[in-house]
Scaffold this active site. Structure first.
Site, short mmCIF file in Angstrom:
data_model
loop_
_atom_site.label_atom_id
_atom_site.label_comp_id
_atom_site.label_asym_id
_atom_site.label_seq_id
_atom_site.Cartn_x
_atom_site.Cartn_y
_atom_site.Cartn_z
CG HIS A 52 -15.59 -69.11 20.29
ND1 HIS A 52 -16.60 -70.03 20.37
CD2 HIS A 52 -15.49 -68.75 18.99
CE1 HIS A 52 -17.11 -70.21 19.17
NE2 HIS A 52 -16.45 -69.46 18.30
CD GLU A 54 -16.57 -69.54 25.80
OE1 GLU A 54 -16.21 -68.71 24.93
OE2 GLU A 54 -17.68 -70.09 25.78
CB CYS A 82 -20.42 -73.15 21.27
SG CYS A 82 -18.64 -72.93 20.95
CB CYS A 85 -16.10 -73.06 24.24
SG CYS A 85 -15.65 -71.74 23.08
#
Length: 149
Positions: A52, A54, A82, A85
């Site tokens: 992801h 992040e 999410c 993360c």
């Protein structure tokens, strides 16, 4: 730089992800006014479910600092993180999270759950939401509309 200017940089990273067929999310890590990590979504290209934006930005920042702890850093991301993360943000000890669009399906910083304010956890990141929310939401909406075709 302002929060909006940092978010514009994250939006440019999101656009790069979209151009590669990835969900358009971009993130940067800032320490003392300097961008020390950048990331965009890449789980498809990397065959990595944790790739992801992040996570990738925090990995780059940790490599820059030579430390997995990112104390004193701010993370700017175009979409509410999410649970994966949000957990990584807390483990890294990010001081401040700034996100653009809320995520009503998987958001873990206030939309679905709020891991950042869970009193039983030992680190609490300051959260600011809604920075360039319209622009951040729009890039996602356009991406998914084009995929539904």
């Amino acid at each position: 730089m302002t929060d909006q200017e940092y978010m514009q940089i994250a939006l440019a990273l999101a656009a790069e992800a979209a151009a590669l067929g990835e969900v358009p999310v971009g993130a940067i890590v800032v320490k003392d006014g300097e961008i020390i990590g950048r990331g965009s979504n890449a789980p498809i290209a990397t065959h990595d479910p944790s790739a992801h934006a992040e996570i990738r930005a925090m990995r780059a920042a940790a490599a820059t600092l030579g430390n997995y702890r990112l104390a004193g850093c701010a993370l700017y991301v175009t979409l509410e993180p999410c649970a994966l993360c949000a957990g990584a943000i807390q483990h890294a000890r990010i001081a401040r999270l700034v996100f653009g669009a809320p995520d009503p399906k998987t958001g873990a910083c206030g939309s679905v759950i709020n891991l950042m304010q869970e009193p039983r956890l030992n680190h609490h990141t300051t959260v600011e939401s809604g920075v360039l929310a319209q622009e951040c939401g729009q890039i996602l909406s356009k991406f998914f509309a084009a995929r539904r075709g």
